[in-house]
Write an enzyme that holds these catalytic residues in place. Structure first.
Site, PDB file in Angstrom:
ATOM      1  CE  LYS A   1      30.646  42.735  45.045  1.00 50.94           C
ATOM      2  NZ  LYS A   1      30.072  41.388  45.144  1.00 50.94           N
TER       3      LYS A   1
ATOM      4  N   GLY B   1      36.549  40.647  36.734  1.00 54.39           N
ATOM      5  CA  GLY B   1      35.157  40.472  36.336  1.00 54.39           C
ATOM      6  C   GLY B   1      34.985  40.795  34.867  1.00 54.39           C
ATOM      7  CB  SER B   2      31.972  41.477  32.912  1.00 51.43           C
ATOM      8  OG  SER B   2      31.388  42.525  33.651  1.00 51.43           O
TER       9      SER B   2
ATOM     10  N   GLY C   1      34.109  46.365  34.618  1.00 56.33           N
ATOM     11  CA  GLY C   1      35.443  46.967  34.701  1.00 56.33           C
ATOM     12  C   GLY C   1      35.399  48.444  34.318  1.00 56.33           C
TER      13      GLY C   1
ATOM     14  CD  GLU D   1      42.658  37.723  35.320  1.00 62.36           C
ATOM     15  OE1 GLU D   1      43.486  37.671  36.239  1.00 62.36           O
ATOM     16  OE2 GLU D   1      41.972  36.763  34.960  1.00 62.36           O
TER      17      GLU D   1
ATOM     18  CB  CYS E   1      40.044  34.883  32.403  1.00 62.39           C
ATOM     19  SG  CYS E   1      41.302  34.427  33.591  1.00 62.39           S
TER      20      CYS E   1
ATOM     21  CD  GLU F   1      35.426  35.940  29.117  1.00 59.96           C
ATOM     22  OE1 GLU F   1      34.840  36.913  29.595  1.00 59.96           O
ATOM     23  OE2 GLU F   1      36.512  35.522  29.550  1.00 59.96           O
TER      24      GLU F   1
HETATM   25  O1  TXE Z   1      30.647  39.670  36.071  1.00 56.61           O
HETATM   26  P1  TXE Z   1      30.602  41.034  36.862  1.00 56.61           P
HETATM   27  P2  TXE Z   1      29.638  38.426  36.137  1.00 56.61           P
HETATM   28  C1  TXE Z   1      33.156  37.545  32.498  1.00 56.61           C
HETATM   29  C2  TXE Z   1      32.574  36.256  31.960  1.00 56.61           C
HETATM   30  C3  TXE Z   1      31.220  36.209  32.580  1.00 56.61           C
HETATM   31  C4  TXE Z   1      30.848  37.685  32.560  1.00 56.61           C
HETATM   32  C5  TXE Z   1      29.795  38.093  33.551  1.00 56.61           C
HETATM   33  O2  TXE Z   1      32.456  36.350  30.570  1.00 56.61           O
HETATM   34  O3  TXE Z   1      30.309  35.448  31.844  1.00 56.61           O
HETATM   35  O4  TXE Z   1      32.050  38.352  32.854  1.00 56.61           O
HETATM   36  O5  TXE Z   1      30.123  37.615  34.869  1.00 56.61           O
HETATM   37  C6  TXE Z   1      30.996  42.863  41.059  1.00 56.61           C
HETATM   38  N1  TXE Z   1      30.858  47.991  40.831  1.00 56.61           N
HETATM   39  N2  TXE Z   1      33.983  37.307  33.679  1.00 56.61           N
HETATM   40  O6  TXE Z   1      28.230  38.866  35.932  1.00 56.61           O
HETATM   41  O7  TXE Z   1      29.215  41.537  36.953  1.00 56.61           O
HETATM   42  C7  TXE Z   1      30.249  41.541  41.134  1.00 56.61           C
HETATM   43  O8  TXE Z   1      29.401  41.485  42.281  1.00 56.61           O
HETATM   44  C8  TXE Z   1      31.764  47.177  41.407  1.00 56.61           C
HETATM   45  C9  TXE Z   1      35.378  37.118  33.427  1.00 56.61           C
HETATM   46  O9  TXE Z   1      29.926  37.671  37.382  1.00 56.61           O
HETATM   47  O10 TXE Z   1      31.646  41.890  36.222  1.00 56.61           O
HETATM   48  C10 TXE Z   1      31.400  40.577  41.201  1.00 56.61           C
HETATM   49  O11 TXE Z   1      31.940  40.563  42.517  1.00 56.61           O
HETATM   50  N3  TXE Z   1      31.650  45.830  41.383  1.00 56.61           N
HETATM   51  C11 TXE Z   1      36.180  37.239  34.675  1.00 56.61           C
HETATM   52  C12 TXE Z   1      32.413  41.198  40.224  1.00 56.61           C
HETATM   53  O12 TXE Z   1      32.051  42.570  40.137  1.00 56.61           O
HETATM   54  C13 TXE Z   1      30.603  45.293  40.743  1.00 56.61           C
HETATM   55  C14 TXE Z   1      35.600  36.575  35.867  1.00 56.61           C
HETATM   56  C15 TXE Z   1      32.363  40.593  38.812  1.00 56.61           C
HETATM   57  O13 TXE Z   1      31.049  40.634  38.344  1.00 56.61           O
HETATM   58  C16 TXE Z   1      29.636  46.100  40.114  1.00 56.61           C
HETATM   59  C17 TXE Z   1      34.185  36.838  36.006  1.00 56.61           C
HETATM   60  C18 TXE Z   1      29.810  47.512  40.171  1.00 56.61           C
HETATM   61  N4  TXE Z   1      28.953  48.352  39.589  1.00 56.61           N
HETATM   62  C19 TXE Z   1      33.429  37.158  34.899  1.00 56.61           C
HETATM   63  N5  TXE Z   1      28.719  45.271  39.547  1.00 56.61           N
HETATM   64  C20 TXE Z   1      37.629  36.860  34.494  1.00 56.61           C
HETATM   65  N6  TXE Z   1      38.469  37.866  34.246  1.00 56.61           N
HETATM   66  O14 TXE Z   1      38.027  35.728  34.615  1.00 56.61           O
HETATM   67  C21 TXE Z   1      29.096  44.002  39.816  1.00 56.61           C
HETATM   68  N7  TXE Z   1      30.227  44.005  40.546  1.00 56.61           N
END
Ligand code: TXE
Length: 487
Positions: free
Chosen positions: A176, A229-230, A234, A252, A288, A388
């Site tokens: 996804k 992701g966030s 996570g 991560e 990150c 962050e």
């Molecule tokens: O993250 P999300 P977002 C951090 C960075 C950024 C913040 C928000 O600070 O500003 O997170 O980013 C999917 N169950 N990082 O809003 O929402 C979503 O569709 C399962 C750091 O993009 O965590 C996407 O594919 N999955 C990071 C993924 O999760 C779900 C890189 C990440 O989205 C979900 C990105 C759920 N309930 C953001 N809800 C890094 N480690 O580098 C959403 N998603």
């Protein structure tokens, strides 16, 4: 709207089950240039069923030898390179990355495919001596269906760093992509199809994270979850995984990397200043591992800022289509608003603005552009230092001793990456051992790759991607005991 992208499920390109399509926005113009079909829970179920069927014994995938899987990944890597110009143009348009960064990430994606392709036929089990009359051996098997939830900041790099080891080890995948960046992932998936991947082995469904994420992470057919992701999402994913005790291969969750500047004197500041410029320019700071907190020894502090400010002001911000652009727009309106809000917070918190501080001049009102921003005179109590920001914003903090710098560097909820600038070999290695992180660089920021384990501690997550340990995590062990004395 000139191009329409579809879901890739069971080897077939198709619309989502309810026909929903969403516009794909160019972050430099805020205009839609394509549309993408949006997956539904029904589509997610179809993808899981396809991946399960493809994994089952007797299917074509189960007849592929490890060598063939490895060769296949090499073939896809070659296709990535053949198509790099076209893919990188699409990538720049969807994401905003300047062309050299987009093609650099595609090259990284190809290298992940090759690195793990090379591992495919090198995975082994073992035998264990339990004494006479018995034999014991350990099989190393693939996990099964793996779910990969990808972010938008390095969507192709992160896509390949997890599906390459998953496929090399014989798993099947449901991916996804993030809601912000999905069409370039779909374009890349076409190359897997072109190289002859059997139906159902790799499935890609763009769509809402909360809707699809829930279905994909709570399903008992899933035997491994890979998430980037966030922290908040996570936690949700870990709770969902708990339902069926599904292994989380890696997670991560971002960082707030410290960089400690302890060079001999001001004549040695070129390296760290270049590193700070790179932290702002590369991927517009949406990394990150971005070095976001600069702890600079007090005698070097003003010389560091004096050298840094003009170089930051010289960075060229603009659309990826303009030649010579150092940093493009941020990925989305939501993220732009978030970063701009942090810049306001920094000013309110009393940090000294050395460069940037808002929209860059001369770019009009369209596009999610943010001027690279340096805040000085910061301290660890400030939100801009603790949280962050994930954009072209860094903070600079004076320190009086190495001990103080290490304490302040470790005083953060994240523990992903970090660095130290020094020509003293003892200082370098002792600081590396004292930093509470998963990754340290000494005198340079860019040094990590496919061959090494990358991942964090504390709220930065768990597991490692890259290197031999990563592919082992995409396998499970099965122990077999044999009675040799039975007549
Ligand atoms: O993250 P999300 P977002 C951090 C960075 C950024 C913040 C928000 O600070 O500003 O997170 O980013 C999917 N169950 N990082 O809003 O929402 C979503 O569709 C399962 C750091 O993009 O965590 C996407 O594919 N999955 C990071 C993924 O999760 C779900 C890189 C990440 O989205 C979900 C990105 C759920 N309930 C953001 N809800 C890094 N480690 O580098 C959403 N998603």
């Amino acid at each position: 709207m000139n191009t329409s992208y579809q879901l890739f499920i069971d080897g077939v390109w198709r619309e989502g089950s309810d026909g929903t399509k969403v516009p794909v926005i160019d972050p430099a113009t805020e205009e839609a240039f394509a549309e993408v079909s949006w997956g539904t829970p029904e589509d997610a179920n179809l993808a899981l069923a396809a991946a399960e069927k493809a994994f089952a014994e007797g299917g074509e995938w189960s007849t592929w030898s490890p060598t063939r899987r490895g060769r296949f990944l090499f073939a896809v890597a070659a296709l990535v390179r053949q198509n790099i110009a076209e893919l990188s143009a699409l990538f720049s348009r969807e994401h905003g990355k300047p062309p050299h960064q987009a093609s650099g990430e595609l090259e990284d994606a190809a290298r992940y495919l090759e690195y793990f392709g090379g591992w495919a036929d090198k995975l082994t089990g073992m035998t264990i001596d339990l004494g006479r009359g018995q034999m014991d051996y350990v099989l190393r098997e693939p996990l099964g269906v793996t779910v990969h939830i990808a972010p938008w900041n390095y969507p192709l790099d992160i896509f390949c760093r997890s599906i390459a080891p998953a496929l090399a080890a014989g798993n099947t995948c449901v991916v996804k992509p993030s809601r912000e960046i999905s069409v370039v992932t779909l374009a890349l998936a076409r190359l897997f199809q072109e190289a002859g991947l059997p139906a159902g082995v790799l499935n890609i469904i763009p769509g809402s994270g909360s809707v699809l994420g829930k279905v994909l992470t709570e399903d008992p057919r899933v035997r491994g979850i890979i998430f980037t992701g966030s922290v908040a999402t996570g936690r949700t994913v870990l709770q969902a995984a708990a339902r069926n005790i599904t292994p989380v291969v890696s997670m991560e969750l971002g960082g707030k990397a410290p960089s400690l500047v302890f060079v001999k004197d001001a004549t040695e500041l070129d390296g760290p200043v270049g590193g700070a410029v790179g932290a702002l320019a590369w991927n517009a700071g949406q990394s990150c591992g971005q070095r976001a907190r600069w702890y600079v020894r007090r005698d070097l502090y003003e010389p560091f800022l004096e050298r840094l400010a003009p170089r930051v002001r010289n960075l060229k911000v603009g659309p990826a289509t303009q030649p010579g652009v150092d940093l493009g727009p941020l990925v989305s309106k939501k993220h732009y608003d978030n970063v701009m809000n942090y810049i306001r917070i920094g000013i309110e918190e009393g940090a000294r603005l050395i460069a940037g501080g808002g929209r860059p001049e001369g770019l009009g009102e369209k596009g999610y552009f943010v001027a690279p921003t340096v805040f000085a005179d910061c301290h660890n109590g400030m939100r801009i230092v603790r949280e962050e920001i994930f954009g072209p914003v860094i903070t600079v903090i004076p320190v009086d001793s190495l001990d103080e710098a290490v304490d302040l560097a470790n005083d953060n909820m994240f523990g992903l990456s970090s660095e130290i600038w020094t020509s003293d070999v003892t200082t370098a290695h002792s600081v590396a051992s004292r930093l509470d992180v998963g990754h340290v660089t000494i005198n340079g920021s860019a040094a990590f790759g496919f061959e090494v384990p990358f991942g964090g501690v504390k709220l930065s997550g768990l597991g490692r991607e890259g290197g031999p340990e990563a592919i082992l995590a995409y396998t499970r062990l099965k122990n077999v005991w044999v009675n040799l004395s039975r007549k």
